[in-house]
Design a protein around this motif. Structure first.
Motif, short mmCIF file in Angstrom:
data_model
loop_
_atom_site.label_atom_id
_atom_site.label_comp_id
_atom_site.label_asym_id
_atom_site.label_seq_id
_atom_site.Cartn_x
_atom_site.Cartn_y
_atom_site.Cartn_z
N GLY A 11 -10.30 -3.80 -1.69
CA GLY A 11 -10.27 -2.57 -2.48
C GLY A 11 -8.96 -2.15 -2.98
O GLY A 11 -8.71 -1.61 -4.11
N THR A 12 -8.10 -1.91 -2.05
CA THR A 12 -6.74 -1.30 -2.44
C THR A 12 -6.15 -2.45 -3.31
O THR A 12 -5.32 -1.88 -3.96
CB THR A 12 -5.77 -1.30 -1.14
OG1 THR A 12 -6.56 -0.53 0.16
CG2 THR A 12 -4.69 -0.88 -0.92
N GLY A 13 -6.16 -3.84 -3.16
CA GLY A 13 -5.22 -4.59 -4.01
C GLY A 13 -5.89 -4.39 -5.33
O GLY A 13 -5.24 -4.35 -6.37
N TYR A 18 2.05 -5.06 -9.84
CA TYR A 18 1.47 -6.25 -9.81
C TYR A 18 1.82 -6.97 -8.45
O TYR A 18 0.91 -7.64 -7.92
CB TYR A 18 1.61 -7.00 -10.96
CG TYR A 18 1.31 -6.42 -12.40
CD1 TYR A 18 -0.63 -6.47 -12.27
CD2 TYR A 18 1.78 -6.57 -13.59
CE1 TYR A 18 -0.95 -5.95 -13.35
CE2 TYR A 18 1.26 -6.02 -14.75
CZ TYR A 18 -0.17 -5.81 -14.77
OH TYR A 18 -0.82 -5.42 -15.87
N PHE A 19 2.95 -6.94 -8.14
CA PHE A 19 3.57 -7.46 -6.75
C PHE A 19 2.92 -6.77 -5.80
O PHE A 19 2.45 -7.59 -4.93
CB PHE A 19 4.97 -7.06 -6.98
CG PHE A 19 5.80 -7.47 -5.55
CD1 PHE A 19 6.26 -8.72 -5.16
CD2 PHE A 19 5.90 -6.38 -4.78
CE1 PHE A 19 6.71 -8.78 -4.02
CE2 PHE A 19 6.59 -6.65 -3.48
CZ PHE A 19 6.99 -7.97 -3.05
N SER A 20 2.78 -5.52 -5.74
CA SER A 20 2.05 -4.97 -4.44
C SER A 20 0.76 -5.17 -4.42
O SER A 20 0.09 -5.56 -3.28
CB SER A 20 2.46 -3.43 -4.69
OG SER A 20 3.98 -2.97 -4.69
N GLY A 21 -0.11 -5.37 -5.61
CA GLY A 21 -1.53 -5.47 -5.43
C GLY A 21 -1.61 -6.82 -5.09
O GLY A 21 -2.62 -7.34 -4.52
N SER A 22 -0.85 -7.73 -5.66
CA SER A 22 -1.19 -9.35 -5.34
C SER A 22 -1.10 -9.28 -3.97
O SER A 22 -1.84 -10.32 -3.21
CB SER A 22 -0.15 -10.04 -6.18
OG SER A 22 -0.17 -9.91 -7.47
N ALA A 80 0.84 -1.40 0.00
CA ALA A 80 0.02 0.07 0.16
C ALA A 80 0.99 1.35 0.04
O ALA A 80 0.32 2.27 -0.46
CB ALA A 80 -0.94 0.05 1.28
N TYR A 81 2.11 1.29 0.54
CA TYR A 81 2.95 2.45 0.44
C TYR A 81 3.76 2.68 -0.78
O TYR A 81 4.46 3.69 -0.86
CB TYR A 81 3.75 2.35 1.75
CG TYR A 81 3.29 2.97 2.98
CD1 TYR A 81 3.39 4.18 3.58
CD2 TYR A 81 2.30 2.17 3.49
CE1 TYR A 81 2.72 4.67 4.64
CE2 TYR A 81 1.67 2.52 4.70
CZ TYR A 81 1.81 3.87 5.24
OH TYR A 81 1.26 4.26 6.33
N VAL A 89 -8.13 9.41 -10.03
CA VAL A 89 -9.11 8.48 -9.46
C VAL A 89 -8.64 7.37 -8.64
O VAL A 89 -9.02 7.12 -7.50
CB VAL A 89 -10.14 7.98 -10.50
CG1 VAL A 89 -11.19 7.07 -9.90
CG2 VAL A 89 -10.79 9.18 -11.32
N ILE A 90 -7.64 6.79 -9.12
CA ILE A 90 -7.30 5.79 -8.38
C ILE A 90 -6.32 6.03 -7.37
O ILE A 90 -6.71 5.51 -5.71
CB ILE A 90 -6.04 4.86 -9.18
CG1 ILE A 90 -6.66 4.12 -10.42
CG2 ILE A 90 -5.30 3.86 -8.52
CD1 ILE A 90 -5.92 3.50 -11.25
N SER A 91 -5.87 7.28 -7.23
CA SER A 91 -5.16 8.07 -6.10
C SER A 91 -6.13 8.31 -4.89
O SER A 91 -5.91 7.85 -3.77
CB SER A 91 -4.28 9.08 -6.28
OG SER A 91 -3.50 8.89 -7.13
N ALA A 92 -7.37 8.64 -5.34
CA ALA A 92 -8.36 8.86 -4.45
C ALA A 92 -8.95 7.72 -3.68
O ALA A 92 -9.09 7.57 -2.40
CB ALA A 92 -9.51 9.57 -5.00
N LEU A 93 -9.07 6.80 -4.51
CA LEU A 93 -9.64 5.40 -4.15
C LEU A 93 -8.69 4.79 -2.89
O LEU A 93 -8.82 4.22 -1.71
CB LEU A 93 -9.75 4.36 -5.12
CG LEU A 93 -10.87 4.68 -5.76
CD1 LEU A 93 -11.10 3.75 -7.11
CD2 LEU A 93 -12.30 4.47 -5.14
N LEU A 94 -7.34 4.49 -3.52
CA LEU A 94 -6.41 4.33 -2.37
C LEU A 94 -6.28 4.92 -1.03
O LEU A 94 -5.74 4.70 -0.12
CB LEU A 94 -4.96 4.33 -3.21
CG LEU A 94 -4.68 3.31 -4.29
CD1 LEU A 94 -3.41 3.85 -4.98
CD2 LEU A 94 -4.63 2.00 -3.88
N GLY A 95 -6.25 6.35 -1.29
CA GLY A 95 -6.05 7.31 -0.03
C GLY A 95 -7.45 7.06 0.88
O GLY A 95 -7.24 6.76 2.02
#
Length: 489
Positions: free
Chosen positions: A359-361, A443-447, A298-299, A378-384
């Motif tokens: 959701g973050t993944g 892909y590594f982070s999201g997985s 996530a970071y 948009v993705i930045s807003a979701l991740l935040g």
């Protein structure tokens, strides 16, 4: 001395001055670390080092404070919030100013990553502790306001650091924000202690004991009315003894040291045994693993999204409102909304936390296929928003292990999270250095985040039927305990 320890939380009055001072302290301390993604491309251009090594600076500044949280809390308990905040202001300011003169990335790892990171950990522990002292019934509201300072600081500092870098260069930017951080010392001036810290209580007791010994040494010689030819010293102990020889004093000191070491060994062994008991709880163990997996991925966008947008040609330079700013303000909204959601009686905190991880993944996995800057926003807003799940962790931990073991369990969780934060961004940077592409890194982070969320969801689902009776009882108890749980950033 007892009057200091029996003061009740005023739930207002000077407590609101404490809230303002703590809010500003967190804003000034965490503003730059929360928007470190803006400085990351500048460090890459200045030092021409690998992305993995440079990412270690940003990961350390977030992870060191979490790993050292038990030490930071112990400092606040022993010395009080005001001295610790003053010292942390010097550390944060000094670390930022030292970073302006960094000759290489290795120096930045020490000055920005370790020094500023420890300073931020001390600020957080001090501000949260003194806010809890001044508020009881309104503690949730007060802590919600205070911890929002980190998000607002990240939102403001991202734009400010951009402007300062354009006007004064990277060195001038770090010097200026280092000067701003000195205002943390001014915030400490408002932190009037409600309870006397443990260190001062011990000092008072030691001074009182020494004064009593001096009085006894100066006790007058009194004649015995029955035996006029004899004189004795009237002592409180009722005995007079010759001073022991030096070898006896050293032997007594050695025995006292041995007893102290044995006592500490017993305390540490009990702590390790208690930790092992906590980790035998399958849901708590799944929570630790899921937090480790979440922080591992996530970071990554906090550091790399801005550089990704520039390297892919989605934007020339840096936007007026950087992606880091969008993440920070969305995180503040997420903390508030997710925290309020936990007040709903039927809401399951474990499933809610697992949902934010899922959701973050998914959002991280979408990043490599984005083709314009608007999608990244948009993705930045979701991740935040999903990163606001830190406000769910105390509630979830209370439900899993109970209120009595919250402090111990939360320390274990912070260790897992801090270690993962220090590991995740450098690994993603090294993947880029290897392939010269960010796709596999995301892909590594999201997985990993998806696996953590799915594992926690399955562990909670499997144990739900088995512990149904215990869960129902803890739900009833936790309703009264929720307002006592510290909401963390």
């Amino acid at each position: 001395m007892s009057t200091w320890n029996t003061k009740q939380a005023p739930d207002g009055g000077w407590g609101w001055a404490i809230v303002v001072a703590s809010f500003m302290g967190q804003l000034l301390a965490y503003g730059s670390p929360q928007s470190v993604g803006v400085l990351y491309p500048e460090w890459l251009n200045t030092f021409q080092d690998g992305k993995g090594m440079t990412a270690l600076v940003g990961s350390l500044v977030s992870g060191v404070g979490l790993i050292a949280s038990p030490i930071c809390s112990a400092c606040v308990v022993n010395f009080g919030a005001r001295p610790v905040t003053i010292f942390s202001g010097v550390m944060v300011s000094g670390g930022l100013m030292l970073s302006a003169f960094a000759p290489n990335v290795q120096f930045l790892i020490f000055s920005y990553g370790i020094v500023v990171g420890l300073g931020c950990g001390l600020v957080y522990a001090a501000t949260v502790t003194i806010t809890c002292q001044y508020f009881d019934k309104r503690r949730g509201l007060a802590l919600g306001i205070v911890t929002t300072g980190t998000s607002i600081g990240g939102f403001l500092y991202a734009t400010v650091q951009n402007e300062f870098t354009a006007l004064f260069g990277l060195d001038g930017c770090l010097l200026l924000i280092g000067c701003f951080a000195l205002n943390i010392i001014a915030c400490a001036g408002l932190m009037r202690p409600l309870h006397l810290p443990a260190y001062y209580l011990k000092q008072r007791a030691a001074l009182a004991e020494k004064a009593e010994e001096k009085v006894l040494e100066m006790a007058p010689v009194v004649e015995d009315p029955i035996k006029k030819n004899q004189s004795v010293n009237v002592l409180i102990t009722g005995e007079t003894k010759d001073p022991p020889p030096p070898y006896e004093k050293s032997l007594v000191s050695y025995m006292a040291l041995v007893r102290l070491v044995k006592k500490k060994q017993k305390e540490y062994s009990e702590y390790l045994h208690s930790t092992a008991e906590l980790l035998q709880n399958r849901v708590f163990l799944a929570t630790c693993v899921s937090l480790f997996a979440y922080c591992l991925g996530a970071y990554t966008p906090l550091l790399f999204l801005e550089d990704l947008a520039q390297s892919e040609g989605l934007i020339s330079g840096i936007s007026t409102i950087p992606l880091v700013s969008i993440m920070s303000i969305a995180a503040g909204v997420g903390k508030m909304l997710l925290g309020v959601t936990m007040d709903i009686r039927w809401m399951n905190s474990i499933f809610l936390y697992a949902f934010t991880l899922l959701g973050t993944g998914v959002a991280l996995l979408i990043i490599p296929v984005t083709r314009n800057y608007a999608e990244l926003q948009v993705i930045s807003a979701l991740l935040g928003f999903f990163s606001g799940n830190w406000s769910v962790i105390p509630y979830m931990t209370t439900k899993v292990v109970g209120m009595d073991r919250l402090t111990e369990a939360y320390g274990i969780l912070m260790f897992f999270g801090g270690f993962s934060i220090m590991l995740g961004p450098p690994v993603a940077g090294w993947i880029y250095d290897w392939l010269h592409c960010y796709d596999l890194a995301f892909y590594f982070s999201g997985s990993f985040v998806l696996l953590g969320g799915a594992g926690l969801f399955l562990a909670a689902l499997c144990c739900q039927n088995k512990n149904q009776d215990e869960t129902n009882m803890s739900d009833t108890e936790s309703i009264n305990d929720y307002d006592k749980v510290v909401t963390v950033a």
